[in-house]
Design an enzyme around this catalytic site. Structure first.
Site, PDB file in Angstrom:
ATOM      1  N   TYR A  78       0.713  -1.291  -0.008  1.00 52.16           N
ATOM      2  CA  TYR A  78       0.261   0.219  -0.122  1.00 52.16           C
ATOM      3  C   TYR A  78       0.836   1.267   0.158  1.00 52.16           C
ATOM      4  CZ  TYR A  78      -4.567  -1.879   0.701  1.00 52.16           C
ATOM      5  OH  TYR A  78      -5.993  -2.730   0.585  1.00 52.16           O
TER       6      TYR A  78
ATOM      7  N   LYS B 253       4.230 -14.351   5.979  1.00 54.64           N
ATOM      8  CA  LYS B 253       4.609 -15.328   4.780  1.00 54.64           C
ATOM      9  C   LYS B 253       5.945 -15.097   4.657  1.00 54.64           C
ATOM     10  CE  LYS B 253       2.741 -17.741   1.758  1.00 54.64           C
ATOM     11  NZ  LYS B 253       2.490 -19.164   2.135  1.00 54.64           N
TER      12      LYS B 253
ATOM     13  N   ASP C 127      -1.513 -18.318   4.699  1.00 58.50           N
ATOM     14  CA  ASP C 127      -2.413 -19.369   3.999  1.00 58.50           C
ATOM     15  C   ASP C 127      -2.990 -20.122   5.256  1.00 58.50           C
ATOM     16  OD1 ASP C 127       0.393 -19.920   4.200  1.00 58.50           O
ATOM     17  OD2 ASP C 127       0.210 -21.017   2.434  1.00 58.50           O
TER      18      ASP C 127
ATOM     19  N   ASP D 227      -5.672  -6.070   5.222  1.00 57.88           N
ATOM     20  CA  ASP D 227      -6.828  -5.660   4.552  1.00 57.88           C
ATOM     21  C   ASP D 227      -7.840  -6.849   3.970  1.00 57.88           C
ATOM     22  OD1 ASP D 227      -8.527  -4.278   2.604  1.00 57.88           O
ATOM     23  OD2 ASP D 227      -7.275  -4.922   0.888  1.00 57.88           O
TER      24      ASP D 227
END
Ligand code: NAD
Length: 363
Positions: free
Chosen positions: A124, A191, A224, A248
Site C-alpha cells: 500500500y 509469509k 495461508d 486488508d
C-alpha cells in the site's frame, strides 16, 4: 463537554451510513460540534483535488474524525484517498474488532477477534512502476545488475516495503492494546517462509517486541494456514497483527465470520489523531437507495466514544445496537436470513430503531 469532531460523509453509501451513525451518536446525549469535510470525487469536482488541505487541517485540528467510505477509481484515476488520509496523518494502526452478536445468521459462535493492521507501508505504500515507463526500465536494469534475475520487459512492478520501525510500532500497539483490554494472545501473521526479507523482518521484529510483554502469549502463523484456521476454528484467535496488505484481506474474511461487512467497524489510529470508519467500502450499487447497513459505522462510533472517554455512552449505544440486531426486526437486508426478505428495513430506519432503544433504556 462538547467534543469537536470532523465529520466526513464520504461517497457511495457513505453519506447515508455516516448520517445514521451521527444521529445515534447524538441520541446518546453526548455533546458534539461537527465540522463537515468533503473528500473524494465530490472534492475533486469542487476543489480540483480529492483530498483538499482544508479536510486534513480539520482532522489535525480536531484530532478525531468519523468517516464514511470513499470510492477509489479502479486501475486509473486518483490513488486511494482513504490510504492518503492514513499516510498523511500517520495513522499507523488500523484497529478492527470483530465479534459475533446474538441473533446474527452466521455458522460461527463466540468469535471475538481484533485485527491490528499496519496502515502505512507494504504493497500500500503506493510506489509503483507502470509497464513501459522509463523508470520501470531503469528498475529492471537495477534488478538484473543486483541479483542476476531478469524480469520480463513488459512487466509492471509494485513495491512491498516493510520497515523495522513500522513493524515495531504496530506490534507494540497490538501488545499495548492487549494489556489495556484484558486480551490474552497476540498472533503475528506473515509469509516469512517465502518473503524472507520483508515478512521475515516483520516476524523477527514482532518476536523481539513480544519479549517485553511476557504477560501476553505470542504466536505466529503463516497467512495461508491462518485463512484455513480462521474458517475452521476462529475462536482460537484473539488479536491478529498483520502487515498492511494481509490485514486488508483478513479483515474482510473476519467480517464474513461475524455476519458480513455491515457489522464490521474500524479505526485508524496515530499518536494523537484517530479516524473512525467502517471496514466496508462505498458499495456504489446501493448508493442513495437507503439500503446499506449502517451498523458498521455506528459501531465505529462506539469505538469513537470509548476513545473520547465516554465509556458509559459507548456501552449504552452498543447495547442499543445489540438489542436491534438481536430482535432482528429493524435490520437491513444483509442481516435477514433471506436477503430478499421484504421485511428488511432501510438505513435510516435502523438508526430510528437504535435511537428508540436508547430512549427506552433511559426510562
Ligand atoms: P464494498 O465494501 O464497498 O462492497 C462490497 C459488497 O459488500 C457490496 O456490494 C455489498 O454487497 C456489501 N456491503 C458493503 N457494505 C455494506 C453495508 N454497509 N451494508 C450492506 N452491504 C454492504 O467493496 P467494493 O465494492 O470492493 O468497493 C467499493 C468502493 O469502495 C471501491 O472504490 C473501494 O476502493 C472503496 N473502498 C473504500 C474504503 C474506505 O473508504 N475506507 C474501504 C474499502 C473499499
Amino acid at each position: 463537554m462538547r467534543h469537536k469532531i470532523t465529520f466526513i460523509p464520504g461517497d457511495g453509501v457513505g453519506p447515508e451510513v455516516a448520517r445514521a451513525a451521527q444521529r445515534t451518536l447524538e441520541a446518546t446525549g453526548v455533546q458534539f460540534q461537527w465540522d463537515t469535510a468533503i473528500i473524494g470525487s465530490q472534492a475533486q469536482d469542487m476543489f480540483g483535488t480529492p483530498l483538499p488541505g482544508s479536510a486534513l487541517e480539520s482532522i489535525k485540528r480536531n484530532k478525531i474524525a468519523i468517516k464514511g467510505p470513499v470510492t477509489t477509481p479502479i486501475g486509473t484515476g486518483f490513488r486511494s484517498v482513504n490510504v492518503a488520509v492514513r499516510k498523511k496523518l500517520d495513522l499507523y494502526a488500523c484497529l478492527r474488532p470483530y465479534k459475533t452478536y446474538p441473533g446474527v445468521h452466521t455458522p460461527y459462535k463466540n468469535v471475538d477477534i481484533v485485527v491490528v493492521r499496519e496502515n502505512t507501508e507494504d504493497l500500500y505504500s503506493g510506489i509503483e512502476f507502470a509497464r513501459g515507463d522509463q523508470e520501470t526500465a531503469k528498475l529492471l536494469e537495477l534488478v538484473v545488475h543486483a541479483t542476476g534475475e531478469r524480469i520480463k520487459k513488459d512487466s509492471a512492478v509494485s513495491l512491498k516495503v516493510i520497515s523495522q520501525a513500522a513493524s515495531e510500532r504496530i506490534t507494540k500497539f497490538a501488545f499495548e492494546y492487549a494489556r489495556q483490554n484484558g486480551r490474552k494472545k497476540v498472533t503475528a501473521i506473515h509469509k516469512a517462509n517465502i518473503l524472507k526479507f520483508s515478512d521475515g523482518l516483520f516476524l523477527d521484529t514482532a518476536r523481539k517486541v513480544a519479549k517485553s510483554y511476557p504477560d501476553i502469549e505470542f504466536t505466529d502463523m503463516v497467512l495461508d494456514a491462518t485463512c484455513m484456521q480462521l474458517v475452521r476454528r476462529p475462536q482460537q484467535f484473539d488479536i491478529l497483527v498483520l502487515p498492511n496488505f494481509y490485514g486488508d484481506i483478513i479483515s474482510d474474511l473476519c467480517a464474513g465470520l461475524i455476519g458480513g461487512l455491515g457489522l464490521a467497524p474500524g479505526a485508524n489510529i496515530g499518536n494523537d489523531i484517530a479516524v473512525f470508519e467502517p471496514t466496508h467500502g462505498s458499495a456504489p450499487k446501493y448508493a442513495g437507495k437507503n439500503r446499506a447497513n449502517p451498523i458498521a459505522t455506528m459501531l465505529s462510533g462506539v469505538m469513537m466514544l470509548h476513545h473520547l472517554g465516554e465509556k458509559n455512552s459507548a456501552n449504552r449505544l452498543e447495547k442499543a445496537i445489540t438489542d436491534v440486531i438481536t430482535e432482528g426486526k429493524s435490520v437491513t437486508y444483509d442481516l435477514k436470513f433471506d436477503p430478499n426478505d421484504s421485511n428488511a428495513v432501510g438505513t435510516s430506519q435502523v438508526a430510528d430503531a437504535v435511537i428508540e432503544k436508547l430512549r427506552q433504556a433511559e426510562k
